[in-house]
Design an enzyme around this catalytic site. Structure first.
Site, PDB file in Angstrom:
ATOM      1  CG  ASP A 255      -2.346  -0.339   0.872  1.00 48.78           C
ATOM      2  OD1 ASP A 255      -2.598  -0.673  -0.291  1.00 48.78           O
ATOM      3  OD2 ASP A 255      -3.213  -0.286   1.763  1.00 48.78           O
TER       4      ASP A 255
ATOM      5  CE  LYS B 128      -7.268   1.598  -2.454  1.00 41.88           C
ATOM      6  NZ  LYS B 128      -6.629   0.349  -2.007  1.00 41.88           N
TER       7      LYS B 128
ATOM      8  CG  MET C  98      -8.101   9.047   4.514  1.00 42.86           C
ATOM      9  SD  MET C  98      -8.929   7.566   3.889  1.00 42.86           S
ATOM     10  CE  MET C  98      -9.873   7.074   5.344  1.00 42.86           C
TER      11      MET C  98
END
Length: 340
Positions: free
Chosen positions: A123, A145, A259
């Site tokens: 990741d 990502k 986030m």
């Protein structure tokens, strides 16, 4: 295995869903050639003679569709139905939480599993600098990502896990933080379980707790906060979610936002509209445990003054506990000791 079949001198045609045909193909390694069709509508006679057709299906209805397609294509080879998974070829998947970025915060279990891995799916936020040393025998594939720029779509990551495991390999899915804290660990577990692939989950240190802690901020503190919540704000929070967060903050709780850089103006405006004190302290830790780490201490009312400086990845913590760092530290710690 179909031990009574002589396949060394013939081609084998496998019909069925991709992961199933890939799994069954392991049984026919001695065949001259293994051909595959994964969709009924694509069925046609191949350019080479076929000695055996294998229907890789889960039920009789699906088998009937493939039989009709095989007949209409003119392939005259005998056919059999295969629903078996060869136990000797079964691999496994490890969902590993790598923590917030500091290799020192990875668990012993995580490092042990990596040392045995044949494949590592890496990741974006997972530590990677020493990965060749931790996983010396593994093929390392970066599937990270990045917000707004998904290098490898989640569906393809799922397919990679399944494909390598069905080849009999040990697959380490190395994820930043904890697999079950906004890490899609449950979804990846489900995908593997549907294919009969064993999965083990190794928890990791989540940034929602470790980053504010590194800045000196506890999420709970006796006499100050006895509850906290972790929020994903990669999309704008709804009115209902903002109602819940503002209520939690008014009751002395703590909110840790992951986030949430892009949507921070919307979040702050919503909290202020719902009566959260403008002087409530908060801290944002950017690039935690990395060379360019920065900490921004502010309040709900002033945090957007330097908003143009904030960049993801970052964790924002809001609540009275954020005063544990600063001029009100003595007062805050006094409340904690009063309750002993």
């Amino acid at each position: 295995m179909f031990v009574d079949l002589d396949i060394e001198n013939c081609s084998v045609l496998l019909c069925g869903e991709a992961t199933r045909t890939e799994r069954v193909a392991l049984k026919f390694a001695q065949a001259t050639e293994v051909l595959r069709f994964n969709r009924v509508e694509d069925m046609r006679a191949p350019g080479t003679p076929v000695g055996l057709v294998v229907l890789c299906v889960s039920d009789e209805r699906e088998a009937q569709k493939w039989r009709a397609a095989v007949l209409s294509s003119g392939i005259g080879a005998p056919s059999i139905v295969d629903t078996e998974v060869p136990a000797e070829s079964q691999g496994e998947v490890f969902l590993i939480g790598a923590g917030p970025g500091d290799p020192g915060l990875m668990t012993r279990h995580a490092l042990e599993v990596l040392s045995q891995a044949d494949v590592v799916l890496l990741d974006h936020l997972a530590p990677y600098q020493d990965l060749p040393r931790w996983a010396p025998h593994a093929e390392i594939i970066d599937v990270g990502k990045i917000p707004g720029k998904h290098r490898v779509p989640q569906r393809e990551i799922d397919q990679l896990m399944v494909r390598y495991a069905l080849q009999g390999k040990k697959v380490a899915r190395l994820k930043g933080g904890d697999p079950y804290v906004f890490g899609r660990g449950a979804e990846e577990l489900y995908v593997c379980e549907k294919e009969g692939i064993p999965v083990k989950v190794f928890s990791g240190v989540t940034s929602s707790i470790s980053l504010p802690a590194m800045a000196g901020v506890p999420l709970t503190l006796r006499g100050v906060s006895h509850m906290f919540t972790v929020v994903s704000a990669h999309q704008k929070l709804t009115d209902s979610e903002l109602d819940q967060l503002s209520g939690l903050l008014k009751d002395g709780g703590t909110v840790s936002i992951l986030m949430g850089v892009k949507t921070l103006p919307h979040t702050i405006a919503g909290l202020l509209e719902r009566g959260v004190r403008p002087d409530m302290p908060m801290v944002t830790v950017q690039d935690g445990f990395r060379a360019h780490q920065r900490e921004y201490f502010s309040t709900v009312g002033t945090c957007l003054e330097n908003y143009d400086q904030l960049k993801p990845p970052a964790v924002t913590t809001i609540g009275n506990v954020c005063a544990a760092v600063g001029e009100n530290r003595e007062e805050l710690m006094g409340k904690a000791f009063e309750t002993h």
